[in-house]
Design a protein around this motif. Structure first.
Motif, PDB file in Angstrom:
ATOM      1  N   LEU A 228       0.836  -1.200   0.000  1.00 34.20           N
ATOM      2  CA  LEU A 228       0.000   0.000   0.000  1.00 34.20           C
ATOM      3  C   LEU A 228       0.870   1.248   0.000  1.00 34.20           C
ATOM      4  N   LYS A 229       0.492   2.212  -0.844  1.00 31.88           N
ATOM      5  CA  LYS A 229       1.213   3.484  -0.925  1.00 31.88           C
ATOM      6  C   LYS A 229       0.220   4.593  -1.209  1.00 31.88           C
ATOM      7  N   THR A 230       0.646   5.819  -0.903  1.00 36.27           N
ATOM      8  CA  THR A 230      -0.146   7.000  -1.257  1.00 36.27           C
ATOM      9  C   THR A 230       0.749   7.916  -2.085  1.00 36.27           C
ATOM     10  N   PRO A 231       0.793   7.729  -3.390  1.00 38.88           N
ATOM     11  CA  PRO A 231       1.697   8.508  -4.241  1.00 38.88           C
ATOM     12  C   PRO A 231       1.159   9.915  -4.531  1.00 38.88           C
ATOM     13  N   HIS A 232       1.656  10.895  -3.810  1.00 40.54           N
ATOM     14  CA  HIS A 232       1.160  12.262  -3.954  1.00 40.54           C
ATOM     15  C   HIS A 232       1.867  13.025  -5.072  1.00 40.54           C
ATOM     16  N   GLU A 236       6.382   9.655  -7.939  1.00 45.52           N
ATOM     17  CA  GLU A 236       5.695   8.537  -7.298  1.00 45.52           C
ATOM     18  C   GLU A 236       4.488   8.094  -8.129  1.00 45.52           C
ATOM     19  N   ARG A 237       3.748   9.081  -8.675  1.00 43.06           N
ATOM     20  CA  ARG A 237       2.586   8.744  -9.498  1.00 43.06           C
ATOM     21  C   ARG A 237       3.010   7.983 -10.754  1.00 43.06           C
ATOM     22  N   ARG A 240       4.132   4.443  -9.796  1.00 40.88           N
ATOM     23  CA  ARG A 240       2.996   3.600  -9.444  1.00 40.88           C
ATOM     24  C   ARG A 240       2.153   3.261 -10.680  1.00 40.88           C
ATOM     25  N   THR A 244       1.396  -0.451 -12.175  1.00 41.79           N
ATOM     26  CA  THR A 244       0.029  -0.917 -12.410  1.00 41.79           C
ATOM     27  C   THR A 244      -0.121  -1.503 -13.810  1.00 41.79           C
TER      28      THR A 244
END
Length: 271
Positions: A228-232, A236-237, A240, A244
């Motif tokens: 789990l990650k929160t790519p802000h 990072e986006r 990710r 995907t």
């Protein structure tokens, strides 16, 4: 027959009685071509060759020329832009330390076919380097011998670590012979599990590589379940998003194996 290389993220292997096999793995009872076993010192010494002053100077000069040409010219013609880079150095080291001038046709066991796959960024098609024949579906069959070191380096050119290998080949197509420039990266960009060359029912009218294999072993070196990650932020986006897309491509490839087995197109598989 299997697509992929010993250094590629994914590969496939099969062994019918006259079966093709890949340099990326070995069947329990099937010998490999002698050129499929490079010495590990070749890869270890490639870094030293790459960072020699003369090699670094050629690489930087070629990169500067390529950037300038791309900036000031507008053409759809694919030409040689970087004749010297780290992937060329890797090919030179592989030739010097492991393969010499051996070509893909120089296999030691008749009845075994070997294929190494690379991705041509110019066309986004696969280029198959095979012991029987080499080619690209868009351009035709390569007429000149292909050195093993060249094919291995192209198939190993992972884009985050190595630049594309640029080569000009002579292709034979329906309209005759013609030379075509290619920009080659690892096969993992095109087909990470190496399944497309093994797909049942491929037509010889559209590809030079058609193989009837009853069983497929595919080595999946994917990332598995992602944490789990929160790519802000942007990097990072992008990372990710790439992960995907890669994961879904792997899922799709595995689904194809299940479909082939369920429909009887192959006897079975392991992945």
């Amino acid at each position: 027959m299997a697509a992929g290389s010993a250094t590629s993220p994914g590969c496939a292997l099969s062994w019918p009685s006259t079966a093709p096999t890949s340099v990326s793995g070995r069947a329990p009872s099937a010998p490999q071509p002698r050129w499929a076993r490079p010495r590990s010192s070749a890869l270890a010494s490639s870094n030293a060759q790459v960072f020699k002053p003369s090699a670094a100077a050629r690489n930087l000069t070629a990169a500067a020329r390529a950037g300038t040409r791309q900036l000031f010219t507008h053409t759809t013609q694919v030409t040689v832009a970087r004749p010297a880079n780290r992937t060329d150095a890797l090919a030179a080291v592989l030739a010097h330390k492991a393969f010499g001038t051996t070509t893909l046709a120089d296999v030691t066991h008749p009845g075994l076919d070997a294929v190494l796959t690379a991705t041509d960024l110019a066309t986004t098609n696969a280029v198959r380097f095979g012991s029987t024949r080499s080619g690209c579906s868009r351009h035709g069959t390569i007429t000149e011998p292909v050195h093993v070191a060249t094919a291995v380096a192209a198939s190993a050119a992972y884009p985050a670590l190595l630049p594309a290998q640029e080569r000009t080949f002579t292709f034979q197509h329906r309209d005759g012979h013609h030379q075509q420039h290619t920009v080659l990266l690892t096969d993992g960009v095109y087909d990470n599990l190496g399944l497309s060359v093994l797909e049942p029912g491929r037509s010889p009218q559209h590809t030079q590589h058609v193989y009837d294999v009853p069983f497929i072993i595919a080595c999946d070196a994917g990332l598995g379940e992602l944490p789990l990650k929160t790519p802000h932020f942007m990097l990072e986006r992008l990372s990710r998003s790439f992960a995907t897309v890669h994961r879904k491509a792997q899922d799709s490839a595995r689904a194809r194996l299940h479909e082939w087995a369920a429909s009887g197109r192959i006897d079975g598989f392991a992945c």
